[in-house]
Design a protein around this motif. Sequence first.
Motif, PDB file in Angstrom:
ATOM      1  N   CYS A 275      49.711   9.699   8.280  1.00  0.00           N
ATOM      2  CA  CYS A 275      49.950   9.322   6.889  1.00  0.00           C
ATOM      3  C   CYS A 275      51.409   8.899   6.729  1.00  0.00           C
ATOM      4  O   CYS A 275      52.277   9.356   7.466  1.00  0.00           O
ATOM      5  CB  CYS A 275      49.672  10.497   5.954  1.00  0.00           C
ATOM      6  SG  CYS A 275      47.937  10.966   5.899  1.00  0.00           S
ATOM      7  N   CYS A 280      51.792  14.476   3.133  1.00  0.00           N
ATOM      8  CA  CYS A 280      50.797  13.799   2.304  1.00  0.00           C
ATOM      9  C   CYS A 280      49.688  14.788   1.928  1.00  0.00           C
ATOM     10  O   CYS A 280      49.252  15.603   2.742  1.00  0.00           O
ATOM     11  CB  CYS A 280      50.204  12.644   3.102  1.00  0.00           C
ATOM     12  SG  CYS A 280      48.967  11.692   2.215  1.00  0.00           S
ATOM     13  N   HIS A 282      46.745  13.777   0.815  1.00  0.00           N
ATOM     14  CA  HIS A 282      45.491  13.026   1.003  1.00  0.00           C
ATOM     15  C   HIS A 282      44.701  12.934  -0.294  1.00  0.00           C
ATOM     16  O   HIS A 282      43.486  13.061  -0.304  1.00  0.00           O
ATOM     17  CB  HIS A 282      44.622  13.642   2.106  1.00  0.00           C
ATOM     18  CG  HIS A 282      45.415  14.174   3.259  1.00  0.00           C
ATOM     19  ND1 HIS A 282      46.394  13.447   3.881  1.00  0.00           N
ATOM     20  CD2 HIS A 282      45.371  15.373   3.895  1.00  0.00           C
ATOM     21  CE1 HIS A 282      46.936  14.166   4.845  1.00  0.00           C
ATOM     22  NE2 HIS A 282      46.342  15.344   4.869  1.00  0.00           N
ATOM     23  N   CYS A 288      47.799   6.602   3.175  1.00  0.00           N
ATOM     24  CA  CYS A 288      47.139   7.834   3.618  1.00  0.00           C
ATOM     25  C   CYS A 288      46.081   7.522   4.687  1.00  0.00           C
ATOM     26  O   CYS A 288      45.088   6.842   4.424  1.00  0.00           O
ATOM     27  CB  CYS A 288      46.510   8.548   2.427  1.00  0.00           C
ATOM     28  SG  CYS A 288      45.565   9.999   2.906  1.00  0.00           S
ATOM     29  N   ALA A 289      46.299   8.023   5.883  1.00  0.00           N
ATOM     30  CA  ALA A 289      45.384   7.761   7.006  1.00  0.00           C
ATOM     31  C   ALA A 289      44.049   8.473   6.812  1.00  0.00           C
ATOM     32  O   ALA A 289      43.017   8.036   7.308  1.00  0.00           O
ATOM     33  CB  ALA A 289      46.034   8.212   8.312  1.00  0.00           C
ATOM     34  N   VAL A 290      44.073   9.571   6.072  1.00  0.00           N
ATOM     35  CA  VAL A 290      42.845  10.326   5.812  1.00  0.00           C
ATOM     36  C   VAL A 290      41.934   9.515   4.893  1.00  0.00           C
ATOM     37  O   VAL A 290      40.730   9.377   5.151  1.00  0.00           O
ATOM     38  CB  VAL A 290      43.172  11.711   5.192  1.00  0.00           C
ATOM     39  CG1 VAL A 290      41.916  12.421   4.742  1.00  0.00           C
ATOM     40  CG2 VAL A 290      43.932  12.573   6.201  1.00  0.00           C
TER      41      VAL A 290
HETATM   42 ZN    ZN Z   1      47.195  11.450   3.714  1.00  0.00          ZN
END
Ligand code: ZN
Length: 354
Positions: A275, A280, A282, A288-290
């Motif tokens: 992220c 982060c 989320h 945000c990678a999630v």
């Molecule tokens: Zn995130």
Amino acid sequence: MRAAPWFSPRLLEAAGSHPGLLPGRITACHGSSWQVAGEEGSFLGEVAGKLTREREGSLALPLTGDEVLFAPGEGGGAVRIEEILPRTSLFHRRGGEGEGRQGIAANLDKVFLCMSCNRDFSLRRLERYLALAYDSGAEPLVVLTKTDLAEDLPALIREVEGVAPGVPILETSAFAPGSWRLLDEALKPGMTGALLGSSGVGKSTLLNCLLGEEAMSTGTIREDGRGRHTTSARELFFLPGRRALMDTPGLRALGMDGVDLDQVFQEIHELGRQCRYRDCSHQGEPGCAVAEALAEGRLSRERLESYLKLVQEEAYLDLDSREILRKKQERMYKDFQGKRNARKFVKGKGKGHE
Ligand code: ZN
Ligand code: GDP
């Protein structure tokens, strides 16, 4: 077979260097008195004043599983618990505000997270149990009980593997004679284990098999798997081969407390490292990678939701986390403002080009 109490080498050593004191293990707590298993039998014990003076809060008092040194009782009265050895693992929950941590059990090597294959089966609950176990310092194992009631056991096992990667899964049923031996084999000499799980999943039945006797009252086995509710004693039993096993109350009674969610939700933890913001949450932050994994179907929404729910529960319990959440919200707000300003700016620019 209920075996005679045994004591760890470190406890015997401690007793050796404290003349007049005897080694013992706490097998049950009854409010302000304790049951102490000693070499000569089981005694009712009370705590020496110095214990509460030296250490603060409820953790100063003995817990089931504690290794202690005690002074014999005068005239057959209660023995006096004088020393508690440092705990090798600790199950605890956080009390109300200002109450600090409340201990549940001490010195567990393995926790058997028991879940039945019928109505009790819940991956979300298992995640909570796992989090508690990892936090305690004991090694978790999943025990799928009442496998006779499973319609599709392989599917249940795959689901458990999904939320508990690398954790051993033991399958037991009262209708599969000897399946309890899986627990028997997992508990090695010198180890103390605990059965953790909701009421009615079959913990007492397993304990009885391991003890080979009616140590606790269990209802009769019903084909529909709905037994009468039996209460949990949270008592420590000694097993042959220098082992001990404890029955413990359900998770609701335990509560959640500062558990290591990252360990239970490894994939979210891994994603979280990519992220944009290091901390982060989320929950709609930029980069945000999630959220990205969720959108691309690489992460299940259910899994993320149970993670966020636990994070919130934790934040509620933990003032520091509450502060962290507040900061996150502030940053998200700023980012939102920033975007709005940027839009205004683009608009303004656009107008200029007209
Ligand atoms: Zn995130
Ligand atoms: P505890 O509350 O977790 O200690 O659960 P118990 O051991 O008291 O068991 C609850 C009920 O489930 C009782 O009626 C047991 O007879 C029943 N039970 C236990 N194990 C099994 C099993 O493997 N299969 C089925 N069908 N019922 C079981």
